[in-house]
Design a protein around this motif. Structure first.
Motif, mmCIF file in Angstrom:
data_model
loop_
_atom_site.group_PDB
_atom_site.id
_atom_site.type_symbol
_atom_site.label_atom_id
_atom_site.label_comp_id
_atom_site.label_asym_id
_atom_site.label_seq_id
_atom_site.Cartn_x
_atom_site.Cartn_y
_atom_site.Cartn_z
ATOM 1 N N UNK A 11 0.830 -1.197 0.000
ATOM 2 C CA UNK A 11 0.000 0.000 0.000
ATOM 3 C C UNK A 11 0.864 1.246 0.000
ATOM 4 N N UNK A 12 0.360 2.325 -0.593
ATOM 5 C CA UNK A 12 1.179 3.530 -0.742
ATOM 6 C C UNK A 12 0.332 4.760 -0.458
ATOM 7 N N UNK A 13 0.898 5.669 0.337
ATOM 8 C CA UNK A 13 0.266 6.962 0.605
ATOM 9 C C UNK A 13 1.354 8.022 0.660
ATOM 10 N N UNK A 14 1.242 9.027 -0.219
ATOM 11 C CA UNK A 14 2.206 10.127 -0.242
ATOM 12 C C UNK A 14 1.503 11.400 0.194
ATOM 13 N N UNK A 15 1.832 11.868 1.402
ATOM 14 C CA UNK A 15 1.213 13.064 1.964
ATOM 15 C C UNK A 15 2.113 14.294 1.826
ATOM 16 N N UNK A 20 4.646 6.932 2.667
ATOM 17 C CA UNK A 20 4.504 5.700 3.441
ATOM 18 C C UNK A 20 4.140 4.522 2.549
ATOM 19 N N UNK A 21 4.751 3.392 2.863
ATOM 20 C CA UNK A 21 4.371 2.112 2.271
ATOM 21 C C UNK A 21 3.838 1.232 3.391
ATOM 22 N N UNK A 22 2.744 0.518 3.109
ATOM 23 C CA UNK A 22 2.071 -0.284 4.130
ATOM 24 C C UNK A 22 2.144 -1.764 3.745
ATOM 25 N N UNK A 23 2.820 -2.557 4.577
ATOM 26 C CA UNK A 23 2.856 -3.997 4.329
ATOM 27 C C UNK A 23 1.500 -4.640 4.595
ATOM 28 N N UNK A 24 0.721 -4.052 5.513
ATOM 29 C CA UNK A 24 -0.607 -4.564 5.841
ATOM 30 C C UNK A 24 -1.619 -3.428 5.758
ATOM 31 N N UNK A 42 0.676 -4.182 11.940
ATOM 32 C CA UNK A 42 1.128 -3.076 11.094
ATOM 33 C C UNK A 42 2.631 -3.206 10.868
ATOM 34 N N UNK A 43 3.049 -2.944 9.636
ATOM 35 C CA UNK A 43 4.469 -2.754 9.321
ATOM 36 C C UNK A 43 4.506 -1.646 8.277
ATOM 37 N N UNK A 44 4.795 -0.444 8.711
ATOM 38 C CA UNK A 44 4.842 0.706 7.819
ATOM 39 C C UNK A 44 6.287 1.080 7.524
ATOM 40 N N UNK A 45 6.552 1.346 6.267
ATOM 41 C CA UNK A 45 7.858 1.769 5.776
ATOM 42 C C UNK A 45 7.725 3.263 5.472
ATOM 43 N N UNK A 46 8.185 4.113 6.399
ATOM 44 C CA UNK A 46 7.911 5.552 6.344
ATOM 45 C C UNK A 46 9.158 6.356 5.980
ATOM 46 N N UNK A 47 8.945 7.360 5.120
ATOM 47 C CA UNK A 47 9.939 8.399 4.845
ATOM 48 C C UNK A 47 9.332 9.718 5.309
#
Length: 232
Positions: A11-15, A20-24, A42-47
């Protein structure tokens, strides 16, 4: 059983301030096939952009582990805790009966991190927060436990869940093996560097979901930093 979840399928959300990328499934990203892995929710891969961050918000009855990959994150909460966690280090918040916290990148560079949530085994516990340095040289060639709900892992940060968060750094060509309970759920991500897991290739920031296995063998095709969670 092993499932490789390529980075581009997350999953992807660019604010703007947060990429953020969401594994779940999380927030506006919903995938019925990826609601969690065992008790890993939850496992979020955040920048997180420089001089930005998450304003105060509440949590309860969740074990929240933050692994900082680059930069640093500064934590503040309603319990009066405050601290800066830098690259390679870990912070843990047991939300318990309820806590409000903020996570800010006060640096002049982008901060990247994994935020991992594990369902608590102790609803209604007193909330707490802690952080610890984990020098990469101390986990060179083998896994060390970063956070744990098991009493025997005395030096690790404490969580209220039957789970371990572990980290390792491997040189190219180096391997590490873990014995695991086949009834539990293992999830791992390479921060950087391509790896092979039980002979199956995975790229940097791919998710690797494992259950029903007695051994997990990870070989670094390139120099790699690995984060792994072993949970119910």
């Amino acid at each position: 059983m092993m499932d490789i979840r390529p980075f581009e399928t997350l999953g992807h959300a660019d604010h703007g301030w947060l990429n953020a990328r969401h594994h779940f499934s999380f927030a506006d990203y919903h995938d019925p096939g990826r609601m969690g892995w065992g008790t890993i929710r939850v496992w979020n891969d955040d920048e997180i952009a420089a001089r930005s961050g998450f304003p105060p918000h509440p949590h309860s009855d969740m074990e929240i582990v933050t692994y900082v990959r680059t930069g640093a994150i500064t934590h503040q909460d309603s319990l009066g805790n405050q601290g800066r966690t830098g690259a390679g280090d870990v912070q843990v918040m047991s939300a318990g009966t309820g806590v409000r916290h903020a996570e800010y990148n006060l640096e002049d560079e982008t901060t990247t991190l994994f935020q991992i949530w594990v369902l608590t085994d102790k609803p209604g516990a007193a909330p707490s927060w802690g952080a610890m340095q984990f020098p990469k040289e101390e986990r060179a060639g083998s896994f060390v436990t970063l956070a744990s709900g098991f009493a025997e892992d005395g030096d690790a940060l404490k969580i209220n869940a039957s789970a371990r968060v572990m980290g390792a750094t491997l040189k190219a060509g180096e391997s590490v093996e873990l014995s695991v309970d086949p009834g539990r759920h293992v999830y791992l991500v390479a921060v950087n560097g391509s790896i092979e897991v039980n002979g199956v290739p995975a790229r940097p920031r791919d998710g690797v979901a494992i259950t029903g296995e007695e051994r997990v063998t990870i070989r670094a095709v390139q120099e790699a930093e690995i984060v792994l969670v072993d949970a119910r």
